[in-house]
Scaffold this active site. Structure first.
Site, mmCIF file in Angstrom:
data_model
loop_
_atom_site.group_PDB
_atom_site.id
_atom_site.type_symbol
_atom_site.label_atom_id
_atom_site.label_comp_id
_atom_site.label_asym_id
_atom_site.label_seq_id
_atom_site.Cartn_x
_atom_site.Cartn_y
_atom_site.Cartn_z
ATOM 1 N N THR A 68 -53.874 21.998 -40.553
ATOM 2 C CA THR A 68 -54.020 21.026 -41.628
ATOM 3 C C THR A 68 -54.564 21.646 -42.906
ATOM 4 O OG1 THR A 68 -54.280 19.178 -40.095
ATOM 5 C CG2 THR A 68 -55.185 18.885 -42.299
ATOM 6 N N THR B 47 -56.445 21.648 -35.892
ATOM 7 C CA THR B 47 -57.482 21.114 -35.007
ATOM 8 C C THR B 47 -56.942 20.511 -33.715
ATOM 9 O OG1 THR B 47 -57.431 18.961 -36.135
ATOM 10 C CG2 THR B 47 -58.997 20.605 -36.961
ATOM 11 N N ASP B 48 -55.631 20.272 -33.635
ATOM 12 C CA ASP B 48 -55.087 19.635 -32.432
ATOM 13 C C ASP B 48 -55.475 20.367 -31.157
ATOM 14 O OD1 ASP B 48 -53.886 17.604 -33.826
ATOM 15 O OD2 ASP B 48 -51.859 18.429 -33.744
#
Length: 342
Positions: free
Chosen positions: A29, A106-107
């Site tokens: 992101t 961050t997933d």
């Protein structure tokens, strides 16, 4: 006792008077932007772009090199990507670099950070960070997280702690950290232990440490597949064998302290004779038990049938550990011992 760094560059364990650090980016992101109105964001920014968004780093005395390692969303990172990254970090540490920041999506941070913790054998800190808001959103958190991560990597007291995750000015141990919210900037927490440290006025302060796992060696020797199945109310397990028919290992996200429906027991016992089968608590905090309950499908029953308890590891991390061990060609005794470390 809380430990803290005396400066951003010097700490009690750093002896190199001119330490070098490195930022390695994989996408995510923080690196995302849109190509035009009405289009979703995709990874477009490189490490230099991310560094340019943090003026405090540009004007600091920290010798920070940048490297675009991958340009993928976190959901597309692989086990092999992390193995190559761990090898790269090892090479750079051998060449004299003192600490590393990995910025990624961050997933999958809770899994990649734990895998890096398993694979990284050096003393240089590895700090993983990311962003919950992309660069074109108001209140983008990527620059602040990057600054905090670099300050942590450059902290002398961070040495020897393995891999950590820094988000929202909190420092989390890789073995405990979880992504607990889909979109909040405060998405990361360590439900089983709390943060191992925080940044106070830009200075990392550590409250506790964790033992370093020393159970996986690179390079990986073979391919492997590990399935994760979750126990749910009313699942009779009739198709359970089909779910892990083509696997080399299995992790069961079990109820509570390690319980599964009684109907699951025959299939799991059969699987445990053919491959390592690990059960973990699906709750995300606390540990599996070993001797408390004795009914069919209880933790005691599963252990007697040859399954392995994950202890405090959540199902996602238990899968990463088992997969890494299998890919390193560990034998059954080594796999059981590795889980025993936790």
């Amino acid at each position: 006792m809380t430990a803290s760094c005396t400066t951003l560059l010097k700490g009690p364990l750093v002896t190199n008077p001119h330490p070098r650090y490195r930022l390695l980016t994989t996408g995510g992101t923080a690196s995302m932007a849109t190509a035009g109105a009405g289009q979703g964001v995709t990874p477009r920014l490189g490490a230099a772009d991310l560094l340019a968004a943090v003026p405090e780093l540009g004007s600091s005395a920290i010798d920070l090199q940048v490297e675009d390692f991958r340009k993928k969303p976190g959901a597309s990172l692989t086990i092999d990507d992390m193995a190559v990254l761990a090898t790269r970090i090892s090479e750079l540490e051998a060449a004299g670099e003192a600490g590393f920041v990995v910025m990624q999506g961050t997933d999958t941070i809770e899994e990649t950070a734990f895998l890096l913790d398993l694979l990284h054998q050096g003393e240089a800190p590895v700090v993983v960070t990311g962003a919950m808001r992309h660069s074109q959103q108001s209140g983008a958190d990527g620059p602040a997280n990057l600054l905090a991560a670099v300050r942590t990597a450059a902290c002398g007291d961070a040495r020897g702690r393995g891999c950590m995750v820094v988000m929202a000015d909190e420092i989390h141990a890789a073995r405990y950290v979880r992504k607990c919210h889909a979109s909040s900037p405060a998405a990361f927490a360590s439900p089983a232990a709390g943060p191992m440290g925080t940044l106070i006025e830009g200075t990392p302060r550590f409250s506790f440490t964790t033992p370093r796992p020393r159970c996986v060696q690179l390079p990986f020797a073979r391919q492997a597949r590990v399935s994760l199945v979750t126990a749910t109310l009313g699942d009779d397990g009739e198709d359970l064998a089909e779910r892990f028919e083509h696997c080399d290992g299995l992790v069961v996200a079990a109820f509570g302290v390690g319980h599964v429906p009684e109907s699951w027991v025959p299939a799991l016992e059969k699987a445990a004779r053919q491959m390592p089968v690990v059960f973990a608590s699906r709750t995300g905090a606390g540990s599996t038990a070993t001797t408390t309950y004795g009914f069919p499908g209880s933790e005691r029953d599963l252990l007697q049938r040859g399954l392995i308890a994950a202890g405090p590891l959540d199902p996602f991390k238990a899968r990463i550990l088992l997969l890494a061990l299998l890919r390193a060609d560990a034998n059954p005794e080594d796999i059981a011992a590795a889980f025993g470390q936790f």
